[in-house]
Scaffold this motif. Structure first.
Motif, mmCIF file in Angstrom:
data_model
loop_
_atom_site.group_PDB
_atom_site.id
_atom_site.type_symbol
_atom_site.label_atom_id
_atom_site.label_comp_id
_atom_site.label_asym_id
_atom_site.label_seq_id
_atom_site.Cartn_x
_atom_site.Cartn_y
_atom_site.Cartn_z
ATOM 1 N N CYS A 126 0.851 -1.001 0.205
ATOM 2 C CA CYS A 126 -0.043 -0.066 0.074
ATOM 3 C C CYS A 126 0.823 1.513 -0.005
ATOM 4 N N VAL A 127 0.565 2.200 -0.965
ATOM 5 C CA VAL A 127 1.258 3.514 -0.914
ATOM 6 C C VAL A 127 0.247 4.589 -1.054
ATOM 7 N N ARG A 128 0.745 5.681 -0.633
ATOM 8 C CA ARG A 128 0.118 6.847 -0.701
ATOM 9 C C ARG A 128 0.550 7.851 -1.896
ATOM 10 N N ILE A 129 -0.154 8.450 -2.607
ATOM 11 C CA ILE A 129 0.242 9.459 -3.794
ATOM 12 C C ILE A 129 -0.472 10.636 -3.346
ATOM 13 N N ILE A 130 0.210 11.672 -3.139
ATOM 14 C CA ILE A 130 -0.327 13.139 -2.815
ATOM 15 C C ILE A 130 -0.246 13.742 -4.112
ATOM 16 N N HIS A 131 -1.496 14.249 -4.548
ATOM 17 C CA HIS A 131 -1.516 14.990 -5.910
ATOM 18 C C HIS A 131 -2.064 16.278 -5.666
#
Length: 181
Positions: A126-131
Motif C-alpha cells: 500500500c502506498v500513498r500518492i499526494i496529488h
C-alpha cells in the motif's frame, strides 16, 4: 617440377600450389561466431507501453475531468468490495509515499511511473500518492488528480485505489493497493 632444396621456402610453396587467381578485394567481414550480439530489447513491453500511452491519452481526452473535491475510487473486479472499503477507511498501513505537488504533468507522470515500479520491486502493498486538490489549477481542472486517476486505472499492478481519509490528505491524496510479485 620442384625447385632445389636451397631455394626460398616461399618459392617452394608457390611452385607446390601452382597457378592462382587473385580474389577481388572484399570488405573485411567478421565471422558470425565473433560478431557482437545485439543488446536484447523488450519489444513486447515497449509495444505494451506505447499502447498504454495511447489509451491513456485517449482516456484523458474522452473522460469528464474530475473536480478538486471529487473522490477517486477504483477496484478490480477480481478484488472483493470489502477490500476497497478497508482501503477507503485507511485500514492498510502505508509503506511509502510520493508527493507530486509542484510537478508538471509530464514530470508527475514520469515520477509516478518510476515510483510504482520501485514500489513493485520492493514488494510494497500500500502506498500513498499526494496529488493535491488542484484548487490552484488553471481553468479549475485539477491536472495532477486527473493524471493520477487515469494512470492508476491502466496499471496492471494496481489492484485498487481510493481517496485518502481526511486525516491522510482527503481528496488531495490517494491510497493505492498494489499487487504482490
Amino acid at each position: 617440377m620442384f625447385p632445389e632444396d636451397d631455394e626460398d621456402p616461399a618459392a617452394l610453396f608457390r611452385a607446390a600450389i601452382g597457378a592462382v587467381t587473385p580474389m577481388r578485394e572484399q570488405s573485411p567481414s567478421i565471422p558470425a561466431q565473433q560478431r557482437p550480439r545485439p543488446k536484447p530489447r523488450a519489444r513486447m513491453a515497449e509495444q505494451d507501453e506505447a499502447q498504454a500511452r495511447g489509451e491513456f491519452a485517449r482516456l484523458l481526452q474522452s473522460a469528464l475531468p474530475l473536480e478538486g473535491g471529487d473522490v477517486l475510487s477504483y477496484r478490480r473486479d477480481s478484488l472483493p468490495n470489502r477490500t476497497l472499503q478497508r482501503l477507503r477507511k485507511g485500514h492498510y498501513s502505508v509503506q511509502d509515499e510520493l508527493d507530486l505537488h509542484g510537478a508538471t504533468a509530464a514530470q508527475a507522470e514520469r515520477l509516478l511511473r518510476q515510483f510504482l515500479l520501485e514500489a513493485h520491486d520492493h514488494d510494497l502493498g500500500c502506498v500513498r500518492i499526494i496529488h493535491g486538490k488542484g484548487l490552484q489549477a488553471d481553468g479549475g481542472v485539477p491536472v495532477l488528480k486527473n493524471l493520477v486517476d487515469r494512470l492508476l486505472r491502466l496499471r496492471a499492478d494496481v489492484l485498487a485505489f481510493h481517496s485518502a481519509p481526511p486525516n491522510q490528505g482527503g481528496t488531495g491524496a490517494v491510497l493505492v493497493l498494489l499487487a504482490r510479485r
